[in-house]
Design a protein around this motif. Structure first.
Motif: not given
Lengths: 321, 347
Positions: A298-321
């Motif tokens: 799941e980590h490798a898929s790039g389809e899910k994230i746990m926003p309590c502890v995980s972050r992002f580094d890049g151009k754009s991120l769109v979440l289903d929230r």
């Protein structure tokens, strides 16, 4: 409203346990009883740290059957984002705060014939309530192996040795004492369960040792609360609510979502419970996954994230929230 | 409050009956004109005073007779109540939860006084006055789970939580819709749900388990389930199938309205504080078709639900053979008019 139910409390005692750890005691502001809990449970403490809302989980260390008050111990983290520093520097007796109902992600396996606890440093706290639960029920067949840096930093080690001289061993790093893991894993009675709470390295060392020695996975339990790590700031688009948010260096993604007025689900805020799992709609960049809820795939898929502890580094991120 | 308790039977002469009040508060489970499985969970918080959703543990006019029927079932088959050794703590959790809730919600019927671990429990409808030591099972006539569930309507599954799963490690099961505690004891959530058709393919159980594992103290949840029963039988167990299964063949066009019952389960889910286990009360409500159709909205909707139910579900729920007869009866009350959304009979 996301999270466990809330309790309004007053700080009635703050005690310096040693140079790194302070103990806080809370009573209900309405004078009522605290909910009963089970050994290993935690509460989420809400803080207003100079305008930033922080919610950090801390293990309850008081007796599960003592409903007059809750007690937690907090280790000061000078490098962290500030939750523990806020508690250490700003929280005084008499202050009113909000904590959550108890939640247990690290409970005893009540089938166990024997419990072996491995604690490292402040990882001792969940075991304090578990030991109280076991000794109150009079079925407390347990051993505690507690690794501390120095004698003076060994929170509650003296009390534990005094009350349970036959059950507790303390190991001092500065005297090169090490938990004799291989020996302890040998010859335990059938139905023994292992519990680990401490730094990541210690958890991995004990779990892999036990697995190598043939222990069944069901007999291995651990708890590691991850504090959200600071990192580079980044922007996120929330597709459902139509908001674009900015996650600051010292802020978690979940905190930034909440600060934008979005009521997102959460429970432990430490990467363990799975409640805040969020679908990624689109991304261009790299995820910095810090949780231990999602699988490697799941980590490798790039389809899910746990926003309590995980972050992002890049151009754009769109979440289903 | 003043509940008048019925003197009635759930076997033999089947004198069970619902008063107009009981009919009106019946937990009709269909909020629209069709039915398919869903994780239809909602918070177990009070809804509409007087409804079955108002108190944590609903007590109604059937209470005393239902407890008498449970005692008879247990006399004949003690294995309907089992608790694995590690579940005693959860049993105390359940005893405390029920006693505290009933004493608060029905002060004229139940009273609980706690002085440390010396507890005094009064249950007026059943004529019980007990003084005991909390957490000391030797001071009660039964184990804590059995003691309190002999005094509480509905079945109770007491679940242990470990390995990211729930385990059926204790229970009091005498009013079940054709499943057996003695068979399921020790099974996990997926194992005991294995016989249910269609829902596995829809991923329902994975989502339901995830929801249940996250239920927290002080925030219980509930859902409804339903099936069909011929005669007002509480005990439709596999153990006694030879006694009740055959009764399904006694249905005729003349007696279907009075003998065919809709059976609704109000299932609730509570986190237990000391054990970190869960309790899953399953409360059974019965209503005969004749009484159900007294509310036109329910009559129209129920006809449409039964008519359009997939064959697999009608088979699993055990009424596929009688479905044509049931539909003939219900059709006369369905004029095709539109029904209002929601479950309430008069909305």
């Amino acid at each position: 409203m996301a999270g466990a139910a809330k309790i309004s409390v007053k700080v009635i005692d703050v005690v310096e346990v040693n140079e790194l750890v302070k103990r806080f005691k809370f009573e209900r502001t309405d004078g009522g009883l605290m909910p009963t809990f089970s050994g290993g449970a935690h509460t989420v403490v809400e803080m207003n740290d100079q305008g930033t809302r922080r919610l950090n989980p801390y293990s309850l260390m008081s007796s599960p059957t003592d409903r007059s008050a809750y007690t937690i111990s907090v280790r000061r983290d000078d490098e962290g984002r500030g939750g523990s520093l806020y508690l250490h520097n700003h929280v005084k007796p008499g202050m009113e705060m909000t904590i959550s109902n108890p939640v247990n992600l690290f409970s005893l396996d009540l089938r166990a014939r024997k419990h072996i606890f491995f604690a490292g440093g402040i990882g001792i706290t969940p075991f304090l309530s578990q030991i109280k639960q076991l000794s109150a029920a009079n079925n407390g067949h347990f051993e505690l192996h507690y690794a501390v840096r120095t004698a003076s930093l060994g929170s509650y080690a003296d009390e534990l040795l005094e009350h349970f001289p036959n059950n507790v061993d303390v190991y001092h790093d500065d005297k090169d004492q090490q938990i004799p893991l291989d020996k302890l894993l040998e010859g335990q009675p059938l139905g023994t369960h292992i519990y680990v709470c401490g730094p990541k390295g210690m958890i991995n060392w004990i779990l892999s040792g036990a697995r190598k020695a043939g222990w069944p996975e069901q007999a291995l339990h651990y708890e590691e609360f991850l504090a959200p790590e600071p990192g580079k700031a980044f922007d996120v688009e929330l597709a459902v609510t139509g908001k674009t948010i900015h996650v600051k260096e010292q802020q978690s993604l979940l905190e930034a979502i909440e600060a934008a007025g979005v009521d997102a689900p959460y429970l432990c805020r430490g990467g363990a419970c799975g409640m805040c799992e969020t679908q990624v709609i689109r991304s261009e960049g790299d995820f910095i996954h810090n949780d231990h809820w999602l699988t490697d795939e799941e980590h490798a898929s790039g389809e899910k994230i746990m926003p309590c502890v995980s972050r992002f580094d890049g151009k754009s991120l769109v979440l289903d929230r | 409050m003043g509940i008048e308790f019925n003197k009635e039977t759930y076997r033999g002469d089947y004198t069970f009956t619902n008063s107009p009040t009981a009919i009106k508060r019946f937990p009709f489970p269909f909020d629209k004109d069709s039915y398919m499985y869903a994780v239809n969970m909602e918070p177990h918080t009070p809804v509409r005073e007087g409804s079955v959703y108002y108190n944590s543990f609903d007590v109604d006019e059937h209470y005393v007779s239902e407890m008498a029927d449970r005692a008879m079932v247990l006399d004949e088959d003690p294995l309907r109540c089992q608790s694995l050794p590690h579940m005693e703590l959860a049993g105390w959790d359940l005893l405390e939860l029920i006693m505290a809730a009933k004493a608060k919600d029905y002060p004229d019927l139940f009273k609980l006084t706690c002085d440390g671990d010396k507890w005094h429990w009064v249950n007026k409808p059943l004529g019980i006055d007990e003084t005991f030591t909390f957490m000391d099972a030797s001071t009660l006539p039964y184990g804590p789970m059995e003691y309190i569930t002999r005094q509480t309507q509905g079945d109770f599954c007491l679940l242990d939580q470990r390995e990211e799963n729930l385990w059926m490690d204790a229970g009091m099961i005498t009013t079940q819709a054709d499943w057996s505690l003695d068979f399921d004891i020790g099974m996990n959530f997926f194992e005991w749900h294995a016989p249910v058709p269609l829902a596995h393919e829809k991923g329902i159980f994975i989502r339901a388990l995830k929801f249940l594992l996250n239920i927290q103290q002080g925030a219980p949840a509930r859902r409804l389930n339903w099936t069909m029963t011929v005669n007002p039988l509480l005990d439709t167990s596999p153990e006694n199938y030879h006694k009740w299964g055959i009764q399904k063949t006694t249905l005729t066009p003349e007696n279907v309205g009075s003998k065919q019952y809709l059976r609704v389960e109000l299932q609730s889910f509570f986190r237990l504080p000391r054990s970190n286990g869960m309790v899953f009360p399953i409360r059974c409500y019965l209503i005969k078709l004749e009484d159900l159709v007294t509310y036109p909205k329910w009559a129209r909707r129920f006809h449409r639900v039964i008519r359009d139910l997939p064959v697999e579900l009608a088979t699993y729920k055990g009424f596929i053979d009688n479905r044509p007869m049931i539909l003939d009866y219900l059709a006369q009350f369905d004029d095709g008019a539109e029904t209002s959304p929601g479950v309430w009979p008069e909305d």
